[in-house]
Design an enzyme around this catalytic site. Sequence first.
Site, PDB file in Angstrom:
ATOM      1  N   LYS A 127      50.217  44.176  40.956  1.00  0.00           N
ATOM      2  CA  LYS A 127      50.760  42.950  41.551  1.00  0.00           C
ATOM      3  C   LYS A 127      50.302  41.757  40.698  1.00  0.00           C
ATOM      4  O   LYS A 127      50.321  41.857  39.485  1.00  0.00           O
ATOM      5  CB  LYS A 127      50.389  42.866  43.035  1.00  0.00           C
ATOM      6  N   ASP A 177      45.713  50.690  51.773  1.00  0.00           N
ATOM      7  CA  ASP A 177      46.541  50.206  52.897  1.00  0.00           C
ATOM      8  C   ASP A 177      47.539  51.253  53.403  1.00  0.00           C
ATOM      9  O   ASP A 177      47.835  51.323  54.588  1.00  0.00           O
ATOM     10  CB  ASP A 177      47.261  48.892  52.554  1.00  0.00           C
TER      11      ASP A 177
HETATM   12 MG    MG Z   1      49.528  44.642  53.511  1.00  0.00          MG
END
Ligand code: MG
Length: 458
Positions: free
Chosen positions: A160, A196
């Site tokens: 990212k 996550d």
């Molecule tokens: Mg998230």
Amino acid sequence: MNTQEVPGRAEFLSLLDAQFSIPVSDIQGIIREFHSEMQKGLAGNPGSLKMLPSFSARPKGTEKGSFLALDLGGTNLRVLAVELDGKGGSNVVAVSRFTIGKKAMQGTGNQLFDFIADSILEFFKDNAIDQNRKYDLSFTFSFPVEQTDIASGRLIEWTKDFTAKGVVGEDVVCLLNNALKRKRISCVNVAALVNDTVGTLASKCYSNPSCDLGVILGTGTNACYLEKLSNITKMKRKNANGEMIVNMEWGNFNKFVRTAYDADLDKASPNPGVQHMEKMVSGMYLGEITRMIICDLIRRGMLFSMIDHAFIFSKTGSFETQHMSIIASDGSSDLKNVEILLSEMGVESIKPDDKKNLKRICKLVSDRSATIVAAAISAVLTWMDPELKCRHIVGVDGSLFEKYPGYADEVNNVLFSLFEKKSSPIFLEPAKDGSGKGAAIIAAVATSTEISASLIDL
Ligand code: MG
Ligand code: ADP
């Protein structure tokens, strides 16, 4: 209207259609490539899927207690207090959300972890948390990590927009503990390090054991699933009974055909050459791909051609995935909201065709993303259950899935086109707060003696 220009534009738009569509007939081949990459990753051979063992098993739904969770995504940091009732119910009892600034993302590791520790202090203050007792905290860290056990792991590489220096190769739990010490936070014990996706799967699984796939569609994209220990051949163990959640890091899958826009986006990114699938799918990139197409069309005199609007869209990041959501949600015949959005951006003399074509471009880009996700989900489900005989709940967390109008429908449409009636046991379910709640559940699983026993000989 320039009559010469119209066929050129129509032709070009059809060309874009063809470039961005992935025919269902191609998806079977993609699924085979996915399986082959999964196999390589599980064996520890080089390939595009890292297939990282999570050191977490499936929760039972009976885990109980209060936990803190840190959820470091690609855009937001959340600090949560979660209560597990031991009967499949989980409750977020307090939450504070922080936007991760550029300094924390792209400065030094200490700046990033100090920001996290400061956010914990703010969360304590905002929610009047008693710092005189001890809390087990689960750290949800949404980047590829080579875990060595449930509460430690080294960052393999940043993805990212993160580039914080001095973190790659380091144990991120150690870095967090050091920051907690620097900020004199002594009431927190970091009990688990969780991806996550793993949190998302755990949170769905906690209330419904049919969940065996967790997917993230937010700033980035990734997935994890329940794998037989005997298939994770790179983990040399004495006893290979049971199962473990495997973090696929599927954003790095690189077998989809890319367009020139994808290649340009990749070249200009902080991590060129990697995360090809993520760059075609997730929230951080969809707006940017669309912006590049808009600029191309403006350059060719095919969009907003009354005046030169190139400068409005010339800056990287000036058109966002959120803007695409606004455009996709406008179902009016005159696309009034599209016009309002464009006017706010400074576009003038907007023609009806401009609005229609912009909507069409957004749909091309978001449909391709949903098709890729459907193909990837199909690959993992058929890996686990080739004939799709069992019920599969796919827990999905992330703002792209939650907020993009029609996105989930499109994924379901592609699944149906692929499998027809056999797709009926597949259920995509939003797992709101999944990555935070699930982290707490993993912390509870980690501290349970049953799990320690089953993983003892790994
Ligand atoms: Mg998230
Ligand atoms: P994180 O990735 O930090 O865990 P989220 O799951 O909330 O956080 O994802 C944030 C990303 O989702 C944003 O960077 C943006 O790309 C995308 N996003 C946010 N709002 C919307 C929206 N309304 N429609 C589509 N995408 C959105």
